[in-house]
Scaffold this active site. Structure first.
Site, mmCIF file in Angstrom:
data_model
loop_
_atom_site.group_PDB
_atom_site.id
_atom_site.type_symbol
_atom_site.label_atom_id
_atom_site.label_comp_id
_atom_site.label_asym_id
_atom_site.label_seq_id
_atom_site.Cartn_x
_atom_site.Cartn_y
_atom_site.Cartn_z
ATOM 1 N N GLU A 151 17.880 30.976 33.047
ATOM 2 C CA GLU A 151 17.885 32.338 32.497
ATOM 3 C C GLU A 151 17.110 33.308 33.381
ATOM 4 O OE1 GLU A 151 17.645 32.151 28.236
ATOM 5 O OE2 GLU A 151 17.468 34.317 28.074
ATOM 6 N N ASN A 157 23.241 35.957 24.332
ATOM 7 C CA ASN A 157 22.421 36.439 23.221
ATOM 8 C C ASN A 157 22.982 37.663 22.510
ATOM 9 O OD1 ASN A 157 20.445 34.524 22.999
ATOM 10 N ND2 ASN A 157 19.160 35.443 24.578
ATOM 11 N N HIS A 191 20.330 31.101 10.821
ATOM 12 C CA HIS A 191 20.443 31.738 12.134
ATOM 13 C C HIS A 191 21.793 32.464 12.318
ATOM 14 C CE1 HIS A 191 20.029 32.315 16.417
ATOM 15 N NE2 HIS A 191 21.164 31.673 16.611
ATOM 16 N N ARG A 219 6.468 10.758 30.717
ATOM 17 C CA ARG A 219 6.866 11.827 31.653
ATOM 18 C C ARG A 219 8.386 11.955 31.816
ATOM 19 N NH1 ARG A 219 2.538 9.627 34.323
ATOM 20 N NH2 ARG A 219 0.651 10.864 34.024
ATOM 21 N N HIS A 255 21.776 38.562 19.117
ATOM 22 C CA HIS A 255 20.543 37.788 18.927
ATOM 23 C C HIS A 255 19.270 38.618 19.016
ATOM 24 C CE1 HIS A 255 23.207 34.403 19.155
ATOM 25 N NE2 HIS A 255 22.226 33.527 19.029
ATOM 26 N N ARG A 303 22.704 34.108 31.540
ATOM 27 C CA ARG A 303 22.502 33.303 30.330
ATOM 28 C C ARG A 303 22.115 34.217 29.165
ATOM 29 N NH1 ARG A 303 20.096 27.124 29.912
ATOM 30 N NH2 ARG A 303 20.420 26.941 27.679
ATOM 31 N N LYS A 320 17.982 23.298 26.917
ATOM 32 C CA LYS A 320 16.760 23.904 26.368
ATOM 33 C C LYS A 320 16.287 23.051 25.197
ATOM 34 C CE LYS A 320 17.351 28.883 27.153
ATOM 35 N NZ LYS A 320 17.465 30.171 26.454
ATOM 36 N N LYS A 378 29.836 28.181 27.341
ATOM 37 C CA LYS A 378 28.389 27.996 27.519
ATOM 38 C C LYS A 378 28.134 27.239 28.824
ATOM 39 C CE LYS A 378 23.952 27.024 25.687
ATOM 40 N NZ LYS A 378 23.079 26.815 24.562
ATOM 41 N N GLU A 391 28.437 31.587 15.620
ATOM 42 C CA GLU A 391 28.323 31.397 17.079
ATOM 43 C C GLU A 391 29.721 31.297 17.713
ATOM 44 O OE1 GLU A 391 25.537 31.557 18.832
ATOM 45 O OE2 GLU A 391 23.912 31.010 17.456
ATOM 46 N N HIS A 451 17.380 37.743 15.900
ATOM 47 C CA HIS A 451 16.064 37.094 15.932
ATOM 48 C C HIS A 451 15.020 37.942 15.215
ATOM 49 C CE1 HIS A 451 17.070 34.519 19.718
ATOM 50 N NE2 HIS A 451 17.285 33.846 18.607
#
Ligand SMILES: NC(=O)c1ccc[n+]([C@@H]2O[C@H](COP(=O)([O-])OP(=O)(O)OC[C@H]3O[C@@H](n4cnc5c(N)ncnc54)[C@H](O)[C@@H]3O)[C@@H](O)[C@H]2O)c1
Ligand SMILES: [Zn+2]
Length: 340
Positions: free
Chosen positions: A216, A225, A245, A103, A228, A221, A125, A206, A167, A232
């Site tokens: 987000e 993107n 990417h 956990r 993106h 946040r 994330k 960031k 990036e 994506h």
């Protein structure tokens, strides 16, 4: 540099290669990939190592399960520290493992790709891909610390380095006009004396964003993107086989700047500057898949930022500034794709 989050904070340390081992506590268990393990053997000492094969296709539930079972098999205790050593694939998977083992155990990110240093290792994330899509299983689970060593980037091949530079340019475009000017004047290589300070600036940006909108929910946040939404969609429509990417978001930044100019949100002339920077960096600017507009728009409607099928984009207002625009008309997106 310190990053605050809902349950505390963590430090980002900038270290020389020789000092990296001092951040790894005795008995820490290391998750890495076999390529990274070979390069950074000296950092690992006698610590137990789980090395998965390299590659995005390894960021899956099977490997997640293997890593958990490995920890149990070495009787790793709840008080131990896990180390994620590698690129974003290892960082995302190992962080998710840390969130789940007993956990939750402490973990340290030691990112070894430029992309992981400026992006994935910061912000908490973590997760894995499912057959149905990327990053579909995961958590917000901040590390205990992040150790950034830009010397680690000298072994990256140039394609991977340039991938991360996409990036870096993104941070400039959305929040740091001075960085864009500097990047335009310098040819940044892995051993460039300015590289560490550039990585710092990206991480600081960031950090500032994730501190204000960790989960987000406030729309801030999501501004990270830029490039993106389209990027994506390109990655997904080409099944993650054709573009890295950073390459996909480079094309995405071109399309989204064209879109912003057409909508009157982005200052005219911005597209020229974006194109110039990305071109100099050796990043792709367009792709055949852009003609497949229906398919791409369909994928974008399933984007996490899209609400009730409405398309949302982080668009530049000018170089160094951006904002989140929700409900962009589909026909404008289609024209920007067709014209790019
Ligand atoms: N969590 C987040 O916020 C976040 C943000 C952006 C991206 N990501 C994730 O990051 C992943 C991509 O990360 P990536 O681009 O680092 O890819 P990656 O982890 O696959 O690394 C790319 C390749 O470089 C190799 N490598 C790593 N370090 C090296 C070094 N120093 N020298 C030589 N080779 C080295 C790896 O073995 C691998 O083959 C994606 O899964 C993406 O979803 C996560
Ligand atoms: Zn990205």
């Amino acid at each position: 540099m310190t990053v605050k989050h809902a349950h505390g904070n963590y430090d980002i340390h900038f270290a020389h290669s020789a000092n990296v081992p001092s951040f790894i506590p005795p008995g820490a268990a290391v998750i890495t990939d076999s390529k990274v393990q070979g390069i950074f053997r000296d950092w690992l000492g006698d610590n137990p190592v789980f090395a998965m094969p390299p590659g995005e296709e390894q960021k899956n539930l099977a490997r997640f399960g293997d890593a958990l079972e490995w920890l149990a098999s070495i009787k790793f205790s709840r008080s131990g520290t896990l180390v994620a050593l590698g690129g974003g694939v290892v960082g995302d998977l190992a962080g998710f493992v840390a969130s789940a083992y007993m956990r939750g155990v402490r973990y340290i990110q030691i990112p070894t790709t430029l992309l992981a240093q400026v992006d994935s290792s910061v912000g908490g994330k973590v997760g894995v891909d499912l057959p149905q899509g990327k990053n579909l299983a995961g958590a917000f689970y901040p590390p205990e610390k992040v150790v950034v060593c830009v010397e680690a980037l000298t072994s990256l091949d140039s394609k991977q380095f340039i991938n991360g530079m996409a990036e870096v340019w993104k941070y400039g475009f959305i929040g740091d006009a001075e960085l864009v000017t500097e990047l335009t004047e310098m040819q940044i290589q892995p051993n460039h004396p300015q590289l560490e300070s550039i990585v710092r600036r990206c991480i600081r940006h960031k950090r500032d964003v994730v501190e204000q909108d960790e989960h987000e929910t406030a729309g801030l946040r999501a501004t990270l993107n830029f490039g993106h939404t389209v990027g994506h969609a390109i990655e997904q429509a080409t099944e993650y086989r054709e573009y890295l990417h950073g390459e996909a978001i480079s094309i995405g930044m071109m399309v989204e700047t064209k879109l912003g100019e057409a909508l009157g949100i982005t200052d005219k002339g911005t597209l020229e500057q974006v194109r110039d920077g990305l071109f100099r960096q050796g990043l792709p600017l367009t792709a055949d898949i852009l003609r497949d507009t229906d398919r791409l728009i369909d994928v974008m409607k399933r984007d996490k930022k899209a609400k009730a099928g409405q398309l949302a984009f982080s668009l530049l207002t000018k170089i160094g500034e951006c904002k989140l625009i929700e409900s962009v008309p589909e026909k404008d997106v289609a024209s920007a794709l067709k014209d790019s």
